[in-house]
Design a protein around this motif. Structure first.
Motif, PDB file in Angstrom:
ATOM      1  N   GLU A   1      85.890 -43.032  47.222  1.00  0.00           N
ATOM      2  CA  GLU A   1      85.972 -41.626  47.556  1.00  0.00           C
ATOM      3  C   GLU A   1      87.410 -41.150  47.569  1.00  0.00           C
ATOM      4  O   GLU A   1      87.748 -40.177  48.179  1.00  0.00           O
ATOM      5  N   GLY A   2      88.262 -41.885  46.868  1.00  0.00           N
ATOM      6  CA  GLY A   2      89.679 -41.577  46.897  1.00  0.00           C
ATOM      7  C   GLY A   2      90.016 -40.144  46.523  1.00  0.00           C
ATOM      8  O   GLY A   2      91.002 -39.602  46.988  1.00  0.00           O
ATOM      9  N   TYR A   3      89.180 -39.531  45.687  1.00  0.00           N
ATOM     10  CA  TYR A   3      89.568 -38.215  45.209  1.00  0.00           C
ATOM     11  C   TYR A   3      89.106 -37.084  46.125  1.00  0.00           C
ATOM     12  O   TYR A   3      89.551 -35.959  45.978  1.00  0.00           O
ATOM     13  N   LEU A   4      88.210 -37.395  47.068  1.00  0.00           N
ATOM     14  CA  LEU A   4      87.613 -36.295  47.836  1.00  0.00           C
ATOM     15  C   LEU A   4      88.655 -35.436  48.529  1.00  0.00           C
ATOM     16  O   LEU A   4      88.585 -34.211  48.493  1.00  0.00           O
ATOM     17  N   VAL A   5      89.645 -36.067  49.156  1.00  0.00           N
ATOM     18  CA  VAL A   5      90.654 -35.291  49.867  1.00  0.00           C
ATOM     19  C   VAL A   5      91.618 -34.630  48.886  1.00  0.00           C
ATOM     20  O   VAL A   5      91.916 -33.441  49.000  1.00  0.00           O
TER      21      VAL A   5
END
Lengths: 396, 227
Positions: free
Chosen positions: A130-134
Motif C-alpha cells: 500500500e506504499g502509494y496510498l499516502v
C-alpha cells in the motif's frame, strides 16, 4: 461484508498457482488484503495476538489525517476563484467548484500511481503493497490547482518509477516520493508550478471577468519580490490565501498533526525539532535583518519568526512529509537533528533564494539524503559510548 | 659450422585475419558487455555536461573517436620504446597533443560549437576512458588491435552520448539537431496541450537518463547483474 468476502473467496482459486490468472495474484492479493485481514484465525480465549498495526492501517491513518487539509483545500480553491472574479458565492458553491477542480487531480494521481505500481508488481511477481496510498493523496495536495493533468501524471510516474521502484519498491526509497513528484514538476514545468498566475483558478465563463487589481501571488511570492504581503498572519493561519491545494491552512494541518501524534504514527520529535529549527533560523534572520543587502531582503528577513512558520508549505511539509518513516531518520537522536535541520534549511532557502520560495521541499529532500548519514553517526556514537563505559569500568 | 649456428627457426604462426572473431569482439564488446559509460562508468562528467543538444554531443563523440583511436595507435607503436616508469607522462603528451589539434580544428571550422563545448574539449585529456584504454590495452597490443579497441570504445562512448542527447534535446527543447520536430501548434502557449520538459535541460536528468539506459541494458542482458 459477508457477501464481499464470499465473492473474494470464490475468485481465489483462479489466482492461485495453476489457476487461469495466476500471473495476476499480486493484484488479487492487494485488493483482498486491503479489504480483509488475511485469514489466520485465532482462538477467542487465551493469549493470542488478534490485532497488530500494519502498513495498511498506518497508511489509512495518515490519509484520515490528510482529510481536513483536502476538504479545506477544496473550499479554498472555490473561495479564491470567486474572490478573484468578485462574485458573491455561497459556501456550498465555493466548495463544489473547488471539488470539481481538485477531484480530477486526486483521481489521476491515484489511477496513474497505482497503475504504475500494479504494473511493476505483476512484472516482478511481488506482492502489491500500500506504499502509494499516502503519496497518492499527498501529491495533489502539494500541487497548484491549475496544473495540467498530464503533467501531474508524468510527475507521478517519475516519482513511482525513479523514486521508488528502482530502489526496490515501498520501504526502500531514499526520497519521499510525493516530494519527488513535486520537485520533478517544479523543475520540469516551472511556468505551471511557480510564479503569480498558477495558484488561483481564474477560468471565466460568459459575463464574468477578473476583478481589477487582482493578484494571484502567494504570500511568500510577494514577500520575496516586494518585502511585504497583503495577507495577515491570521489569513495565513486559517488558510484563506492562494497556494498549493492543501498547504494553505495551518488549522487543517494542525488537525491532521493531532491525529498523527495521537495515534503515534507521526514522530513528535521530528515535528517539534523542525518547528524549533525554523524558529531558530527565523530569529537569526530577525537579528541580522538590518544588515541585509537590499531593502526587500531586509523586510523579508524582518518578518517575525513565528509568521515565517505559518507561511507557504512549511507546516504541511514538516507534519506530513518530514515525518515519513521510510526516508527520515530512524534513531531518536537522529530525528532531532534531522528535524531541526529541515526547519532551519527550509527558512534559509526561502529567504536567501527567492527563486525557490518553497524551501521546505528542497530542505526535506536534502535531509532525506542525509538521514542515513545522521543515523550512522548516532549509532556509532552509541557504540563508542558503551565501549568506553566498559573500558572505564576495567571489567575486561 | 654454419649449419651448427643456424638460428632456431621461428615457429610458423598462422597469420591472423584482420577481422578475426577475436578482433571483431574488440569492436563489438564496448557496445554491450563492456560499454565504457554504462558498464565501466567512465567519462560520466562529459556525458552529463554536453548532452543537452545533439549537435555538440555528436561533435564531442567524433572528437573522442579521433583522439582515442590516434592515441591508441601511437602509444601502441611506441610501446616497446616507452620506459615503464614514465609511461603516464608519455601517454599524456601524446593525448594532449592530439586534443590540442582537435581543439584548434574545432575553433577554425565550427567556432560556435567549440564555444559551447568550452572546457570539455580540453578535458578530453583527462577523460578516464582514454587513459584507461592506453594503460590497459595499447601498451600491450599491436597497433591494429589497438586501433580496433580504440574505435570500439570511442564509439561505445559516443553512442551513449548521442542516445542521451537525443532524448534530452527532443523532450527538453522539442528539437533535433536544432530543427524543430514538435509542431508549434502543440504547445500550450499556442493553445495546444504540450510543454517542453525543463528538467531535461538540467544535468541531473542526464544522470537519470544514463541510469535508465543502464537499467534497460541490464534487464536485456542478465549476465551483467551482480549478485
Amino acid at each position: 461484508m459477508k457477501v464481499l468476502h464470499n465473492f473474494l473467496e470464490r475468485l481465489k482459486p483462479n489466482f492461485e498457482k495453476g489457476g487461469k490468472l495466476a500471473k495476476y495474484w499480486p493484484v488479487y492479493d492487494g485488493f483482498a488484503t486491503f479489504l480483509f485481514v488475511p485469514g489466520h484465525p485465532v482462538h477467542r480465549g487465551g493469549a493470542h495476538i488478534r490485532d497488530g498495526i500494519d502498513l495498511k492501517r498506518t497508511m489509512n491513518t495518515v490519509i484520515t489525517a490528510l482529510i481536513p487539509a483536502l476538504l479545506f483545500g477544496m473550499w479554498n480553491t472555490g473561495y479564491q476563484h470567486y474572490l478573484a472574479l468578485g462574485i458573491d458565492a455561497t459556501f456550498l458553491e465555493q466548495f463544489i467548484f473547488g471539488a470539481i477542480k481538485v477531484l480530477p487531480l486526486v483521481i489521476v494521481s491515484y489511477a496513474v500511481g497505482l497503475g504504475t505500481e500494479f504494473f511493476f508488481c505483476v512484472i516482478r511477481g511481488h506482492q502489491i503493497n500500500e506504499g502509494y496510498l499516502v503519496s497518492g493523496m499527498l501529491i495533489p495536495l502539494i500541487m497548484p490547482v491549475d496544473l495540467p493533468l498530464w503533467m501531474l501524471a508524468l510527475s507521478v510516474i517519475f516519482a513511482v518509477v525513479i523514486g521508488k521502484e528502482v530502489f526496490g519498491g515501498t520501504g526502500m526509497n531514499i526520497f519521499n516520493p510525493a516530494l519527488l513528484a513535486r520537485a520533478f514538476a517544479f523543475f520540469a514545468y516551472p511556468a505551471y508550478m511557480s510564479g503569480d498566475t498558477v495558484w488561483v483558478n481564474v477560468s471565466t465563463s460568459a459575463g464574468q471577468a477578473v476583478v481589477d487589481g487582482f493578484s494571484g501571488a502567494t504570500a511568500l511570492g510577494t514577500l520575496a519580490t516586494t518585502g511585504t504581503t497583503v495577507f495577515s498572519a491570521w489569513d495565513a493561519f486559517v488558510g484563506t490565501i492562494p497556494g498549493s491545494i492543501g498547504e494553505t491552512s495551518v488549522i487543517a494541518i494542525l488537525l491532521g498533526a493531532g491525529i498523527l501524534l495521537f495515534t503515534g504514527i507521526g514522530s513528535w520529535r521530528i515535528m517539534l525539532s523542525a518547528l524549533l529549527g525554523g524558529a531558530a533560523m527565523g530569529l537569526i534572520f530577525n537579528a541580522v535583518a538590518p544588515y541585509a543587502l537590499s531593502e526587500v531582503q531586509q523586510q523579508f528577513m524582518a518578518v517575525p519568526y513565528w509568521h515565517q512558520l505559518i507561511l507557504g508549505g512549511f507546516a504541511f511539509g514538516i507534519v506530513f512529509m518530514a515525518t515519513d518513516p521510510v526516508s527520515g531518520s530512524q534513531t531518536d537522536t537522529g530525528k532531532w537533528i534531522y528535524g531541526f535541520l529541515i526547519g532551519f534549511l527550509a527558512i534559509m532557502i526561502r529567504v536567501f533564494n527567492p527563486a525557490y520560495p518553497e524551501g521546505v521541499m528542497l530542505a526535506i529532500l536534502f535531509m532525506n539524503t542525509m538521514a542515513p548519514l545522521i543515523d550512522h553517526y548516532v549509532v556509532q556514537a552509541n557504540v563508542k559510548r558503551r565501549k568506553n563505559r566498559i573500558l572505564s569500568q576495567g571489567s575486561i | 659450422m654454419a649449419d651448427v649456428l643456424e638460428k632456431p627457426k621461428a615457429v610458423a604462426q598462422p597469420k591472423e585475419p584482420l577481422f578475426s572473431k577475436k578482433n571483431r569482439r574488440l569492436i563489438s564488446d564496448p557496445f554491450n558487455d563492456n560499454n565504457p559509460i554504462t558498464i565501466q562508468v567512465l567519462g560520466i562528467c562529459s556525458a552529463l555536461a554536453i548532452t543537452v543538444k545533439l549537435y555538440p554531443a555528436l561533435v564531442m563523440a567524433i572528437s573522442v573517436v579521433f583522439v582515442l583511436v590516434a592515441a591508441n595507435v601511437i602509444v601502441s607503436l611506441m610501446r616497446n620504446m616507452i620506459p615503464n616508469r614514465i609511461r603516464i607522462i608519455v601517454q599524456l603528451v601524446v593525448v594532449a597533443a592530439l586534443v590540442a589539434l582537435v581543439d584548434q580544428v574545432l575553433k577554425a571550422f565550427v567556432y560556435d560549437i567549440s564555444k559551447e563545448l568550452s572546457v570539455f574539449v580540453g578535458l578530453i585529456i583527462t577523460n578516464c576512458i582514454i587513459m584507461g584504454r592506453l594503460e590497459a590495452f595499447a601498451l600491450g597490443n599491436k597497433p591494429w588491435r589497438a586501433f580496433l579497441d580504440g574505435l570500439g570504445n570511442a564509439i561505445g562512448y559516443g553512442v551513449i552520448l548521442i542516445i542521451v542527447a537525443f532524448f534530452r534535446e527532443l523532450l527538453g527543447s522539442g528539437t533535433l539537431f536544432g530543427i524543430q520536430v514538435i509542431p508549434d501548434a502543440w504547445y500550450m502557449v499556442n493553445g495546444g496541450f504540450y510543454s517542453n520538459n525543463g528538467f531535461m535541460l538540467l544535468p541531473p536528468m542526464a544522470l537519470i537518463v544514463v541510469g535508465i539506459i543502464i537499467w534497460v541494458q541490464r534487464s536485456r542482458n542478465t549476465k551483467l547483474i551482480e549478485e
